[in-house]
Design an enzyme around this catalytic site. Structure first.
Site, PDB file in Angstrom:
ATOM      1  N   ASP A  45     -34.538  -7.745  41.073  1.00 23.53           N
ATOM      2  CA  ASP A  45     -35.186  -8.191  39.836  1.00 23.53           C
ATOM      3  C   ASP A  45     -36.414  -7.348  39.523  1.00 23.53           C
ATOM      4  OD1 ASP A  45     -35.406 -10.478  37.762  1.00 23.53           O
ATOM      5  OD2 ASP A  45     -37.433 -10.337  38.589  1.00 23.53           O
ATOM      6  N   TYR A  50     -43.258  -3.622  35.031  1.00 22.61           N
ATOM      7  CA  TYR A  50     -43.731  -3.733  36.424  1.00 22.61           C
ATOM      8  C   TYR A  50     -44.210  -2.386  36.971  1.00 22.61           C
ATOM      9  CZ  TYR A  50     -41.632  -8.460  36.844  1.00 22.61           C
ATOM     10  OH  TYR A  50     -41.309  -9.793  36.697  1.00 22.61           O
ATOM     11  N   HIS A 122     -37.978 -11.073  28.604  1.00 23.24           N
ATOM     12  CA  HIS A 122     -39.056 -11.356  29.566  1.00 23.24           C
ATOM     13  C   HIS A 122     -39.869 -12.598  29.196  1.00 23.24           C
ATOM     14  CE1 HIS A 122     -41.711  -9.176  32.747  1.00 23.24           C
ATOM     15  NE2 HIS A 122     -41.834 -10.478  32.860  1.00 23.24           N
ATOM     16  N   SER A 152     -36.341 -15.504  30.154  1.00 19.75           N
ATOM     17  CA  SER A 152     -37.450 -15.875  31.036  1.00 19.75           C
ATOM     18  C   SER A 152     -38.608 -16.462  30.218  1.00 19.75           C
ATOM     19  CB  SER A 152     -37.889 -14.597  31.769  1.00 19.75           C
ATOM     20  OG  SER A 152     -39.180 -14.699  32.293  1.00 19.75           O
ATOM     21  N   ASP A 153     -39.321 -17.396  30.813  1.00 25.16           N
ATOM     22  CA  ASP A 153     -40.580 -17.909  30.252  1.00 25.16           C
ATOM     23  C   ASP A 153     -40.479 -18.269  28.766  1.00 25.16           C
ATOM     24  OD1 ASP A 153     -41.370 -17.311  32.810  1.00 25.16           O
ATOM     25  OD2 ASP A 153     -42.448 -15.486  32.273  1.00 25.16           O
ATOM     26  N   GLN A 178     -35.325 -17.726  33.815  1.00 29.35           N
ATOM     27  CA  GLN A 178     -36.289 -17.306  34.852  1.00 29.35           C
ATOM     28  C   GLN A 178     -37.644 -17.936  34.556  1.00 29.35           C
ATOM     29  OE1 GLN A 178     -38.042 -13.218  36.844  1.00 29.35           O
ATOM     30  NE2 GLN A 178     -35.912 -13.217  36.209  1.00 29.35           N
ATOM     31  N   GLY A 207     -42.640 -16.862  41.817  1.00 29.73           N
ATOM     32  CA  GLY A 207     -43.870 -17.470  42.346  1.00 29.73           C
ATOM     33  C   GLY A 207     -43.586 -18.568  43.355  1.00 29.73           C
ATOM     34  N   LEU A 209     -43.664 -18.536  46.435  1.00 32.53           N
ATOM     35  CA  LEU A 209     -44.660 -18.534  47.514  1.00 32.53           C
ATOM     36  C   LEU A 209     -46.079 -18.576  46.937  1.00 32.53           C
ATOM     37  CD1 LEU A 209     -42.994 -15.880  49.858  1.00 32.53           C
ATOM     38  CD2 LEU A 209     -43.156 -18.351  50.226  1.00 32.53           C
ATOM     39  N   ARG A 267     -44.291  -6.379  49.449  1.00 30.57           N
ATOM     40  CA  ARG A 267     -44.827  -5.022  49.500  1.00 30.57           C
ATOM     41  C   ARG A 267     -44.434  -4.396  50.834  1.00 30.57           C
ATOM     42  NH1 ARG A 267     -48.912  -7.838  47.481  1.00 30.57           N
ATOM     43  NH2 ARG A 267     -49.525  -7.368  45.358  1.00 30.57           N
TER      44      ARG A 267
HETATM   45  N1  LIG Z   1     -40.381 -13.609  34.758  1.00 25.21           N
HETATM   46  C1  LIG Z   1     -41.666 -13.563  35.020  1.00 25.21           C
HETATM   47  O1  LIG Z   1     -42.509 -13.768  34.138  1.00 25.21           O
HETATM   48  C2  LIG Z   1     -42.124 -13.245  36.426  1.00 25.21           C
HETATM   49  C3  LIG Z   1     -43.494 -13.355  36.752  1.00 25.21           C
HETATM   50  C4  LIG Z   1     -43.890 -13.059  38.052  1.00 25.21           C
HETATM   51  C5  LIG Z   1     -42.951 -12.653  38.996  1.00 25.21           C
HETATM   52  N2  LIG Z   1     -41.624 -12.557  38.652  1.00 25.21           N
HETATM   53  C6  LIG Z   1     -40.605 -12.137  39.631  1.00 25.21           C
HETATM   54  O2  LIG Z   1     -40.779 -12.871  40.821  1.00 25.21           O
HETATM   55  C7  LIG Z   1     -40.961 -11.988  41.930  1.00 25.21           C
HETATM   56  C8  LIG Z   1     -41.841 -12.632  42.960  1.00 25.21           C
HETATM   57  O3  LIG Z   1     -43.131 -12.883  42.435  1.00 25.21           O
HETATM   58  P1  LIG Z   1     -44.467 -12.633  43.250  1.00 25.21           P
HETATM   59  O4  LIG Z   1     -44.306 -11.342  44.026  1.00 25.21           O
HETATM   60  O5  LIG Z   1     -45.610 -12.758  42.330  1.00 25.21           O
HETATM   61  O6  LIG Z   1     -44.635 -13.879  44.145  1.00 25.21           O
HETATM   62  P2  LIG Z   1     -44.071 -14.521  45.487  1.00 25.21           P
HETATM   63  O7  LIG Z   1     -42.664 -14.124  45.739  1.00 25.21           O
HETATM   64  O8  LIG Z   1     -44.430 -15.945  45.341  1.00 25.21           O
HETATM   65  O9  LIG Z   1     -45.007 -13.901  46.615  1.00 25.21           O
HETATM   66  C9  LIG Z   1     -44.854 -12.594  47.075  1.00 25.21           C
HETATM   67  C10 LIG Z   1     -45.884 -12.347  48.177  1.00 25.21           C
HETATM   68  O10 LIG Z   1     -45.495 -13.108  49.299  1.00 25.21           O
HETATM   69  C11 LIG Z   1     -45.636 -12.334  50.461  1.00 25.21           C
HETATM   70  N3  LIG Z   1     -44.565 -12.678  51.410  1.00 25.21           N
HETATM   71  C12 LIG Z   1     -43.225 -12.702  51.170  1.00 25.21           C
HETATM   72  N4  LIG Z   1     -42.564 -13.093  52.283  1.00 25.21           N
HETATM   73  C13 LIG Z   1     -43.515 -13.296  53.240  1.00 25.21           C
HETATM   74  C14 LIG Z   1     -43.463 -13.705  54.591  1.00 25.21           C
HETATM   75  N5  LIG Z   1     -42.279 -13.981  55.164  1.00 25.21           N
HETATM   76  N6  LIG Z   1     -44.624 -13.814  55.278  1.00 25.21           N
HETATM   77  C15 LIG Z   1     -45.812 -13.554  54.691  1.00 25.21           C
HETATM   78  N7  LIG Z   1     -45.927 -13.152  53.401  1.00 25.21           N
HETATM   79  C16 LIG Z   1     -44.796 -13.028  52.684  1.00 25.21           C
HETATM   80  C17 LIG Z   1     -45.495 -10.905  50.058  1.00 25.21           C
HETATM   81  O11 LIG Z   1     -46.318 -10.178  50.933  1.00 25.21           O
HETATM   82  P3  LIG Z   1     -46.335  -8.589  51.060  1.00 25.21           P
HETATM   83  O12 LIG Z   1     -46.815  -8.124  49.701  1.00 25.21           O
HETATM   84  O13 LIG Z   1     -47.307  -8.332  52.150  1.00 25.21           O
HETATM   85  O14 LIG Z   1     -44.970  -8.095  51.380  1.00 25.21           O
HETATM   86  C18 LIG Z   1     -45.970 -10.911  48.603  1.00 25.21           C
HETATM   87  O15 LIG Z   1     -47.327 -10.548  48.528  1.00 25.21           O
HETATM   88  C19 LIG Z   1     -41.513 -10.694  41.300  1.00 25.21           C
HETATM   89  O16 LIG Z   1     -41.292  -9.577  42.115  1.00 25.21           O
HETATM   90  C20 LIG Z   1     -40.733 -10.665  40.016  1.00 25.21           C
HETATM   91  O17 LIG Z   1     -39.437 -10.116  40.251  1.00 25.21           O
HETATM   92  C21 LIG Z   1     -41.214 -12.854  37.387  1.00 25.21           C
END
Ligand SMILES: NC(=O)c1ccc[n+]([C@@H]2O[C@H](COP(=O)([O-])OP(=O)(O)OC[C@H]3O[C@@H](n4cnc5c(N)ncnc54)[C@H](OP(=O)(O)O)[C@@H]3O)[C@@H](O)[C@H]2O)c1
Length: 324
Positions: A45, A50, A122, A152-153, A178, A207, A209, A267
């Site tokens: 995704d 991005y 998006h 999405s959104d 999404q 989100g 996490l 990351r």
């Molecule tokens: N449609 C939309 O408007 C929208 C908005 C936001 C996001 N998204 C999508 O959702 C995805 C995820 O969002 P997000 O990256 O903001 O939030 P997230 O998935 O809630 O959190 C990601 C963070 O969690 C950490 N993490 C993941 N697994 C872990 C583990 N096992 N132990 C410790 N830390 C862990 C990662 O750390 P590290 O960085 O250290 O690896 C990263 O910093 C995005 O990549 C995107 O594709 C969509």
């Protein structure tokens, strides 16, 4: 990893999607994508907005040093359009046909591919008629540039209207929604979850996490009272189940509704196995109650009134109606 069908389509999508928003390093991107693919994950995704994400993914799927399991066609490669590509140009943003085509062409170039498996709108653009968006997306499906579409959104009423328009006009319908979803933010339980379940659409939850805050390892600068309570409950449950707090947070989103696919971002590749293992975690019913008690969700008085009146003598008289 298990698979489900994407909305009402026949497309097989893994239970957990890989979020590419935070990718920033070429070698780490290759490792993240390979670790995800080796565990059976197949949905990537990304989005036009991005940063370097599309370019890094394109390199990882096509470039030298590619892992054998990361051949482009094995993936359900998804990107998004809407958000501004040029702040000085009002037509380089929004859900109208011109931005859609310009943005998609840019995404295809960056991703080094001639088609996307899924293109997501998006975010809601109240200034573009939904008919224009749907018809333009349908043209791109017919032209072979995209295979499936999602949204999405966007408010539930817009998605509902779009679904009916697509059905009645014979256009490609949105297969997925999404939206943000986690124990910290349960708002979609009010109308998006019932909508998706009713129409048979998938939910890609972002989100999950709380952007790392629910893993117990990332420190949130000034956590709210709710974030604090959720993290404490996740730690408690994780200790009982022999899991990590992040795994419990991810598993909860899947326990709540069978249509939810968490999108998890990384990351660092070394985090991938821990988060992917969440799909094997089955939360006992009493665990779900503990977690939700720490993070209650109130749909609000109007939603409560509708639920009560739907089961009242106003609607059925004194008869007992069985079924849904
Ligand atoms: N449609 C939309 O408007 C929208 C908005 C936001 C996001 N998204 C999508 O959702 C995805 C995820 O969002 P997000 O990256 O903001 O939030 P997230 O998935 O809630 O959190 C990601 C963070 O969690 C950490 N993490 C993941 N697994 C872990 C583990 N096992 N132990 C410790 N830390 C862990 C990662 O750390 P590290 O960085 O250290 O690896 C990263 O910093 C995005 O990549 C995107 O594709 C969509």
């Amino acid at each position: 990893m298990r698979y489900r069908l994407f909305g009402r389509t026949g497309l097989r999508v893994s239970e957990l999607f890989l979020g590419a928003m935070t990718l920033s390093d070429a070698a780490e991107t290759r490792r993240i994508v390979a670790a995800y693919a080796e565990a059976g994950g197949n949905v990537l995704d990304t989005a036009s907005a991005y940063g370097d994400s599309e370019r890094l993914l394109g390199e990882a799927l096509a470039g030298r040093g590619r892992f054998p399991s990361t051949e482009r066609d094995r993936f359900v490669l998804a990107s998004k359009y809407t958000l501004s590509r040029d702040q000085q140009d009002p037509n380089a943003a929004g859900n109208h046909r011109k931005n859609l085509i310009g943005s998609l062409e840019q995404s295809l170039r960056r991703l080094r591919t001639d088609y996307l498996d899924v293109l997501w709108v998006h975010t809601w653009d109240r200034h573009t008629p939904i008919e224009e968006t749907l018809r333009a997306l349908d043209d791109l499906v017919r032209a072979g540039k995209i295979r499936y579409i999602g949204v999405s959104d966007t408010p539930a009423w817009v998605i509902s209207r779009a679904d009916l328009l697509a059905e009645w006009r014979g256009w490609t319908a949105f297969a997925g929604i999404q939206v943000p979803y986690s124990l910290v933010n349960r708002d979609i339980e009010r109308d998006i979850v019932p909508l998706a379940e009713h129409l048979g659409l998938s939910i890609a939850a972002w989100g999950v996490l709380d952007h790392g805050g629910l893993t117990g390892s990332s420190r949130v600068a000034e956590p709210t009272e709710r974030q604090r309570r959720v993290v404490a409950a996740l730690r408690e449950v994780a200790g009982e189940l022999g899991a990590s707090p992040g795994q419990v947070a991810i598993a909860w989103t899947m326990a709540r509704s069978a249509v939810v696919h968490p999108i998890v971002g990384f990351r660092h590749a070394d985090r991938v196995p821990d988060s992917l293992a969440a799909v094997e975690l089955r939360l006992p019913a009493e665990t779900v109650i503990t977690l939700e008690a720490a993070a209650p969700f109130e749909p609000g008085p109007y939603a409560d009134f509708l639920t009560e009146s739907a089961a009242s003598p106003f609607v059925f008289g004194n008869s007992t109606i069985l079924g849904r």
